[in-house]
Design an enzyme around this catalytic site. Structure first.
Site, PDB file in Angstrom:
ATOM      1  N   HIS A 177     -20.313 -75.058  36.782  1.00 36.14           N
ATOM      2  CA  HIS A 177     -21.533 -74.506  37.354  1.00 36.14           C
ATOM      3  C   HIS A 177     -22.565 -74.506  36.227  1.00 36.14           C
ATOM      4  CE1 HIS A 177     -19.254 -73.256  40.886  1.00 36.14           C
ATOM      5  NE2 HIS A 177     -18.358 -72.721  40.068  1.00 36.14           N
ATOM      6  N   THR A 178     -23.407 -75.541  36.197  1.00 38.90           N
ATOM      7  CA  THR A 178     -24.338 -75.693  35.086  1.00 38.90           C
ATOM      8  C   THR A 178     -25.378 -74.579  35.047  1.00 38.90           C
ATOM      9  OG1 THR A 178     -25.673 -77.179  36.465  1.00 38.90           O
ATOM     10  CG2 THR A 178     -24.049 -78.194  35.010  1.00 38.90           C
ATOM     11  N   CYS A 179     -25.658 -73.949  36.195  1.00 37.35           N
ATOM     12  CA  CYS A 179     -26.636 -72.857  36.192  1.00 37.35           C
ATOM     13  C   CYS A 179     -26.127 -71.659  35.397  1.00 37.35           C
ATOM     14  CB  CYS A 179     -26.958 -72.422  37.625  1.00 37.35           C
ATOM     15  SG  CYS A 179     -27.674 -73.734  38.638  1.00 37.35           S
ATOM     16  N   PHE A 180     -24.796 -71.510  35.327  1.00 35.20           N
ATOM     17  CA  PHE A 180     -24.208 -70.361  34.637  1.00 35.20           C
ATOM     18  C   PHE A 180     -23.448 -70.780  33.381  1.00 35.20           C
ATOM     19  CE2 PHE A 180     -24.113 -69.666  39.268  1.00 35.20           C
ATOM     20  CZ  PHE A 180     -25.029 -68.632  39.355  1.00 35.20           C
TER      21      PHE A 180
END
Length: 816
Positions: free
Chosen positions: A781-784
């Site tokens: 999860h690149t956002c996190f």
């Protein structure tokens, strides 16, 4: 355990074995019973001592020394008995005579005062009868020892009653020692009973089973098994407290290994499986120790070879631009085969080497099969390279494509400028001429078409226009460096000699020109570039060429010392002030740096001045001499900085290659966004080194440091299975190449680089979470900045899944 002083040996030789419990030797005789030693001669024989259970090194040394002294005294007593002087044995011991060698050194005056007068004559005769030669004396001692052994079976044998009493005493002492030693000496690893019975882990008895056959190609996860055994040969169930350590090294680099103790099968409880990944070919040293004691055969040397040839990694050793050769003369090129991990890959010993082919065609034309088949390939096994011999029958410009198994090599496509004999001589005159302006007429095609002049010098290529048709005026100039490209274009049939070509350097607008001497212009340009930058397009060749040119400059400048005084508290300001008026000759001198107000010494000077391009040049200048002059600049020089060094104009577009992510996310944003219309200002990151208060460089943050990664990652998961998988992950990261670690960072965070502070300043923090599935590919999860790691059966499966994910699934979005 036991102390063997002279009095105790005397007791062994003179006191009856049934009284040995009073002499403190009941334990010794008991231990001897376990090994079948029941006579005094057996105690004195070194061969029979080898059958005793293993003892601590110090105790075994004292025991063997006692056996040696005992043997010497028994031989002396037998020699005295042979001459009817056995009653003199005790008196001789009082004079420190305990062997036949001591008899030589006993003076008659000393013996006369100790021995009885009636025995002195026999003593002197016996002493005179001793052989004087060393070999004869050894023969006599061997004969006497044989007599001792033969007589001991009848005279010195222990009685059955004495042996029974001693055995019962020993059993009681052994039982008592087995019960009390762990409590009396907690630091002792084994009890006496374990020593006697051999029921303890014995590293020299352990064996290794290798999971591969040598030579093994790199790229796979290697596994070997350590089989642990007790001293008595029985399997030993290995556990964490046994301190099994495995160290694997390749040169100065340490390889991280994963150790799995035991197995689900009770029959395999004595095994330890060790796994590690090999990417670099060469010799690996594998050291296996248990409790700081090496196992049998350790350390081991294992050889790993390169994998099969990979066309996309193999390269042609040539200059960056076109290849210049003469018609009718063979020209050789060298191809360096490499495997997937950039190791020099050997080829089967066959002529010609299989798999390599070349396609040659006139520029813009079809492939000339006859010309292509005329190229010959030979393999140099010593240097591990393939030589390609090209011979063009006619002049012209050709396009060459070098391939392996149908796939083109890394830099396998290039142009070949084939010159006639007269043109070749012209190029050679241009290279040796001291005239710096070699001019050829051309016609400018781009922009306003007009007649121009192409002037080539060792430093630049200048395009000049004509004023009033005879006065040249400079239009533009291109620096003679690798960033300047001279691109040849196909010549239409029937258009006459020469042809069209394009000049570009990535900064100025490209120019398209037509010239009848195009081939001469291109050949001269290529040869001058070769003289400026060296031969093959490899870092080693460029470095050697650079240092050779710098060493030539050293001969022209003196190496006198130049004193520089600076303030430690204001290092940057005072350094700039001290060097601002330096000439080129001053920079070529040796710096002697001192700090004002300190009685210090020069710590190398240059280590305090890593702040400017001039001093980088100073470091490179000194490094050309090698040895102690070699200075290491811990810096990664970007294209924009290198452009300044070679004199090119710096352009913001250089950041497209220097830092593509910075260009796309920041610079492009600045170019396309009206910053005056908003309140937000984009945040820019730049690399930073860490210095101490005195200006010394402490550390440079690596691109992706595994230790920094591990120290600041947030881990979510619990259980032994999760800890095992997490340990495999850190071991895999340690064995990954820098490119693979950057790919994993890109896979998880969307960015292959870190902020200046490393993982500590990454926001949000890098997270590793246990995924609820088994054996699947990792997800992110690149956002996190979150990596979701499933459970796996083995270390090999985890490595395979990670590599598959970062190489095949590193971009885009997917459904989970």
């Amino acid at each position: 355990m036991w102390q063997f002083e002279d009095s105790e040996i005397y007791s062994i030789g003179m006191i009856h074995p049934s009284h040995s419990r009073h002499s403190g030797l009941s334990m010794l005789s008991g231990v001897s019973q376990f090994s079948g030693i029941s006579t005094l001669s057996g105690c004195g024989s070194p061969d029979t001592l080898d059958r005793l259970p293993e003892l601590p090194a110090a105790e075994e040394k004292r025991l063997r020394r006692a056996a040696q002294v005992l043997q010497q005294r028994l031989v002396l007593r037998q020699w005295l008995a042979t001459h009817r002087l056995q009653h003199c044995y005790t008196k001789l011991l009082s004079l420190d005579v305990s062997s036949l060698e001591d008899v030589y050194w006993l003076e008659d005056s000393t013996a006369h005062h100790v021995l009885d007068p009636k025995d002195f004559g026999a003593w002197s005769a016996a002493r005179q009868s001793l052989p004087t030669g060393k070999e004869a004396l050894q023969t006599l001692k061997a004969d006497l020892w044989n007599v001792v052994v033969k007589n001991s079976k009848h005279q010195d044998a222990w009685t059955w009653g004495g042996m029974l009493v001693v055995s019962v005493s020993v059993c009681g002492l052994v039982t008592l020692a087995a019960m009390t030693q762990p409590s009396l000496a907690p630091e002792a690893k084994h009890s006496l009973l374990q020593y006697v019975t051999g029921k303890y882990l014995h590293p020299p008895s352990c064996k290794v089973e290798w999971g591969w056959t040598e030579p093994q190609a790199v790229g796979e996860t290697m596994c070997f098994t350590v089989h642990c055994f007790q001293r008595n040969g029985h399997p030993y169930p290995i556990c964490d407290t046994d301190e099994l350590t495995v160290t694997i090294s390749h040169g100065t680099r340490k390889v991280t290994a994963v150790i799995e103790l035991g197995s689900g099968d009770p029959a395999q409880a004595n095994t330890a499986r060790v796994k590690f990944t090999v990417r670099t070919a060469g010799v690996y040293i594998i050291s296996i120790m248990i409790g700081l004691v090496s196992i049998s055969g350790s350390p081991y040397r294992k050889w790993f070879t390169a994998g099969r040839v990979e066309a996309r990694r193999s390269r042609v050793g040539r200059a960056l631009h076109a290849l210049v050769c003469a018609a009718g003369h063979a020209r050789a090129l060298h191809v360096h085969p490499r495997d997937q991990y950039d190791n020099p890959a050997p080829l089967p010993d066959s002529e010609p080497p299989k798999g390599f082919t070349i396609k040659l065609n006139p520029l813009g034309g079809e492939v000339d099969e006859e010309l292509s088949s005329s190229a010959t390939f030979t393999y140099d096994a010593v240097n591990q390279r393939v030589s390609v011999a090209l011979c063009f029958p006619r002049a012209g410009v050709y396009r060459a494509k070098l391939m392996y198994d149908g796939v083109m090599l890394l830099n396998g496509e290039f142009d070949c400028i084939v010159l006639t004999a007269s043109d070749t001589a012209t190029v050679q005159r241009n290279m040796s001429s001291k005239r710096h302006n070699i001019c050829y007429e051309a016609r400018l095609v781009s922009g306003k078409p007009r007649r121009v002049l192409c002037c080539i010098s060792p430093k630049q290529l200048t395009i000049k226009d004509y004023i009033l048709k005879f006065i040249p005026k400079r239009i533009t100039s291109f620096r003679l460096c690798p960033s300047t490209k001279l691109i040849l274009k196909p010549t239409p049939e029937g258009s006459g000699p020469g042809g069209e070509f394009t000049l570009e350097d990535g900064v100025q607008p490209q120019l398209e020109l037509v010239s009848p001497e195009r081939d001469l212009i291109a050949a001269t340009f290529t040869q001058l570039l070769l003289a400026n930058c060296g031969g093959e397009d490899t870092f080693k060749n460029k470095q050697d060429f650079f240092y050779s040119e710098i060493r030539k400059a050293h001969w022209r400048h003196p190496h006198d010392k130049l004193a520089i005084r600076v303030l430690r508290a204001e290092l940057l300001r005072t350094s700039l002030k001290a060097t601002r008026h330096f000439t080129v000759q001053d920079w070529c001198k040796n710096f002697d740096v001192t700090f004002q107000g300190e009685q210090g010494v020069d710590w190398g000077g240059l280590k305090h001045f890593e702040f400017a391009g001039k001093l980088v040049g100073k470091c490179l200048y000194e490094s050309a001499l090698g040895g102690s002059y070699r200075q290491l600049v811990r810096a990664r020089l970007t294209r924009s900085f290198l452009a300044q060094i070679i004199g090119l104009r710096v352009h913001y577009k250089y950041f497209e290659q220097d830092d593509p992510e910075l260009y796309l996310s920041k610079i492009k944003y600045v170019l396309e966004t009206d910053l005056d219309g908003g309140d937000s200002v984009p945040e820019l990151y730049f690399a930073d080194d860490v210095y101490d208060s005195s200006g010394r460089l402490l550390e440079t943050h690596d691109l992706v440091s595994v230790s920094d990664w591990r120290a600041h990652a947030l881990v979510s998961g619990a259980g032994r299975d999760w800890e095992r998988v997490l340990g495999w992950l850190w071991a895999a990261l340690a064995n990954f190449s820098t490119e693979e670690r950057a790919r994993l960072l890109q896979f998880t965070t969307g960015c292959s680089q870190l902020p200046p502070g490393g993982f500590q300043e990454l926001n949000p923090r890098f997270q590793i979470t246990a995924a609820p599935n088994f054996g699947a590919l990792p997800t992110a999860h690149t956002c996190f900045n979150q990596l979701c790691l499933p459970d796996y059966d083995s270390y090999e499966q985890l490595v395979h899944a990670l590599l598959w994910a970062i190489n095949e699934g590193g971009e885009g979005f997917g459904m989970i």
